[in-house]
Design an enzyme around this catalytic site. Structure first.
Site, short mmCIF file in Angstrom:
data_model
loop_
_atom_site.label_atom_id
_atom_site.label_comp_id
_atom_site.label_asym_id
_atom_site.label_seq_id
_atom_site.Cartn_x
_atom_site.Cartn_y
_atom_site.Cartn_z
N TYR A 1 -5.74 1.12 42.43
CA TYR A 1 -7.05 0.12 43.03
C TYR A 1 -6.74 -1.33 42.75
O TYR A 1 -7.52 -2.00 43.35
CB TYR A 1 -8.25 0.99 42.03
CG TYR A 1 -8.50 2.13 42.38
CD1 TYR A 1 -8.12 3.21 42.91
CD2 TYR A 1 -9.75 2.88 41.19
CE1 TYR A 1 -8.64 4.37 43.07
CE2 TYR A 1 -10.03 4.00 41.25
CZ TYR A 1 -9.30 5.01 42.13
OH TYR A 1 -9.52 6.29 42.39
N PRO B 1 -18.26 12.32 44.94
CA PRO B 1 -19.38 13.19 44.79
C PRO B 1 -20.46 12.93 45.95
O PRO B 1 -21.23 13.78 46.12
CB PRO B 1 -20.05 12.68 43.55
CG PRO B 1 -19.48 11.36 43.21
CD PRO B 1 -18.18 11.26 43.77
N ASN C 1 -28.16 6.76 39.89
CA ASN C 1 -27.09 7.55 39.84
C ASN C 1 -26.79 8.38 38.16
O ASN C 1 -26.14 9.17 38.17
CB ASN C 1 -25.69 7.06 40.17
CG ASN C 1 -25.62 6.85 41.84
OD1 ASN C 1 -26.72 7.18 42.42
ND2 ASN C 1 -24.80 6.03 42.41
N1 NAP Z 1 -8.45 10.88 42.01
C1 NAP Z 1 -8.57 10.37 43.34
O1 NAP Z 1 -7.74 10.60 44.21
C2 NAP Z 1 -9.68 9.66 43.77
C3 NAP Z 1 -10.14 9.54 45.09
C4 NAP Z 1 -11.38 8.80 45.57
C5 NAP Z 1 -12.11 8.27 44.62
N2 NAP Z 1 -11.77 8.69 43.23
C6 NAP Z 1 -12.48 7.97 42.02
O2 NAP Z 1 -13.97 8.49 42.55
C7 NAP Z 1 -15.02 7.61 42.48
C8 NAP Z 1 -16.03 7.84 43.17
O3 NAP Z 1 -15.64 8.43 44.67
P1 NAP Z 1 -15.99 7.24 45.97
O4 NAP Z 1 -16.01 5.82 45.50
O5 NAP Z 1 -14.58 7.37 46.72
O6 NAP Z 1 -17.04 7.84 46.59
P2 NAP Z 1 -18.70 8.18 46.33
O7 NAP Z 1 -18.88 7.99 45.02
O8 NAP Z 1 -18.64 9.58 46.76
O9 NAP Z 1 -19.51 7.20 47.31
C9 NAP Z 1 -19.56 5.79 47.23
C10 NAP Z 1 -20.37 5.44 48.26
O10 NAP Z 1 -21.74 5.71 48.48
C11 NAP Z 1 -22.46 4.68 48.16
N3 NAP Z 1 -23.58 5.15 47.13
C12 NAP Z 1 -23.39 4.97 45.93
N4 NAP Z 1 -24.74 5.58 45.37
C13 NAP Z 1 -25.50 5.82 46.29
C14 NAP Z 1 -27.04 5.98 46.28
N5 NAP Z 1 -27.64 6.23 45.23
N6 NAP Z 1 -27.54 5.98 47.38
C15 NAP Z 1 -26.81 5.83 48.76
N7 NAP Z 1 -25.73 5.48 48.80
C16 NAP Z 1 -24.75 5.30 47.31
C17 NAP Z 1 -21.73 3.65 48.04
O11 NAP Z 1 -22.38 2.61 48.49
P3 NAP Z 1 -22.79 1.02 47.71
O12 NAP Z 1 -21.46 0.57 46.96
O13 NAP Z 1 -23.13 0.36 48.79
O14 NAP Z 1 -23.70 1.55 47.06
C18 NAP Z 1 -20.39 3.80 48.50
O15 NAP Z 1 -20.18 3.62 49.86
C19 NAP Z 1 -14.10 6.48 42.97
O16 NAP Z 1 -14.94 5.06 42.95
C20 NAP Z 1 -12.86 6.40 42.22
O17 NAP Z 1 -13.20 6.01 40.90
C21 NAP Z 1 -10.49 9.15 42.88
#
Ligand code: NAP
Length: 266
Positions: free
Chosen positions: A48, A184, A237
């Site tokens: 990251y 999620p 959240n």
């Molecule tokens: N191990 C791996 O390979 C891997 C892969 C992917 C991710 N990850 C980890 O998992 C974490 C979470 O996954 P992710 O960031 O990919 O996706 P996510 O948490 O599924 O989705 C994030 C998105 O949702 C929006 N969001 C968040 N809360 C919200 C709410 N209450 N209402 C409406 N929209 C909302 C955010 O926008 P805003 O920021 O504009 O609120 C952002 O665009 C990552 O940050 C990372 O730490 C790990």
């Protein structure tokens, strides 16, 4: 906050803060805000490019280090014995921490077992409190179990209402590994917030659709790490512990399972 017991007895918060795509000063600000909001688990990765900013956000929050649970992940450029060893020290230095709570092999690289074996050594040296893996499917996980001494504490995988992987979660737990969800909210690949089933259940509880989607996973014993850059959503959240989904609601959400990944690369 609720906690999950890992296989070595340490406790991991059930809800954490994801930091993928948070960069520079925005990352520092968000990590600080998230901790002040009540998050105790912060998820980062070498990939990251924000470990320094995560560390700065932690210090800015003023919270005692012992209250926090910090996860990072090593990736393929560190796929040799010496490089994996060095990567852990470099992550500690970048975050300016004395120890890491959980370190994961980020993906099943060709050398993922060798990398994990080095993490076992680092674990014995007490530089990390727990070790685990990410993105291992069942056969790769089983192969690792046959070739390691320390059962991974965690497997962090794609997991959301459209692909909750509940059967795999049970299998992992039978072997001593906790499942942690990434994306999620599907990382925006589906408009989860407009799903009619989730909307109706959310309405009935006076909660939001997002909270209902997260609660389904947490109530199934899965750790979640939603990412947001907005303080109001950080609060939303993490506010998951003042309601319960009943069996009928859990069953209705279970019907959303499409039993396939939404991520082509995975
Ligand atoms: N191990 C791996 O390979 C891997 C892969 C992917 C991710 N990850 C980890 O998992 C974490 C979470 O996954 P992710 O960031 O990919 O996706 P996510 O948490 O599924 O989705 C994030 C998105 O949702 C929006 N969001 C968040 N809360 C919200 C709410 N209450 N209402 C409406 N929209 C909302 C955010 O926008 P805003 O920021 O504009 O609120 C952002 O665009 C990552 O940050 C990372 O730490 C790990």
């Amino acid at each position: 906050m609720e906690y999950k017991n890992l296989n070595n007895g340490i406790q991991m918060p059930a809800v954490g803060f994801g930091t993928w795509d948070l960069r520079a000063q925005e990352c520092v600000k968000c990590v600080d805000q998230a901790i002040r909001t009540g998050y105790r688990l912060i998820d980062t990765a070498i990939m990251y490019g924000n470990e320094s900013e995560v560390g700065e956000g932690i210090r800015r929050s003023g919270i005692d280090r012992t209250e926090l649970f910090v996860t990072t992940k090593i990736n393929s450029p560190y796929a040799s014995y010496e490089k994996t060893l060095a990567a852990v020290d470099q992550s500690l230095k970048r975050m300016n921490l004395d120890y890491i709570d959980l370190i994961l092999v980020h993906e099943p690289y060709p050398q993922y077992i060798q990398m994990y074996r080095v993490l076992e050594e680092v674990y014995r040296q007490k530089k990390v409190r727990a070790i685990g893996v990410s993105n291992l499917n069942r056969s790769l996980y089983e192969k690792l179990l046959e070739n390691c001494e320390t059962v991974p504490a965690v497997n962090q995988v794609e997991c959301h209402v459209y692909y909750p992987q509940l059967g795999y979660k049970t299998f992992l737990e039978q072997h001593g590994t906790v499942m942690e969800s990434w994306a999620p909210f599907t990382e925006g690949r589906r408009n989860i917030f407009d799903n009619p089933v989730l909307k109706q259940i959310a309405h009935d509880h006076g909660k939001t659709t997002g909270q209902t989607a997260l609660k389904y996973l947490v109530q199934n014993g899965i750790i979640v790490i939603p990412k947001t850059s907005k303080e109001t959503r950080m609060k939303e959240n993490i506010s998951l512990f003042d309601f319960e989904l009943n069996p009928q609601e859990m069953n209705m959400i279970a019907q959303l399972d499409e039993k396939r990944s939404l991520f082509g690369w995975y």
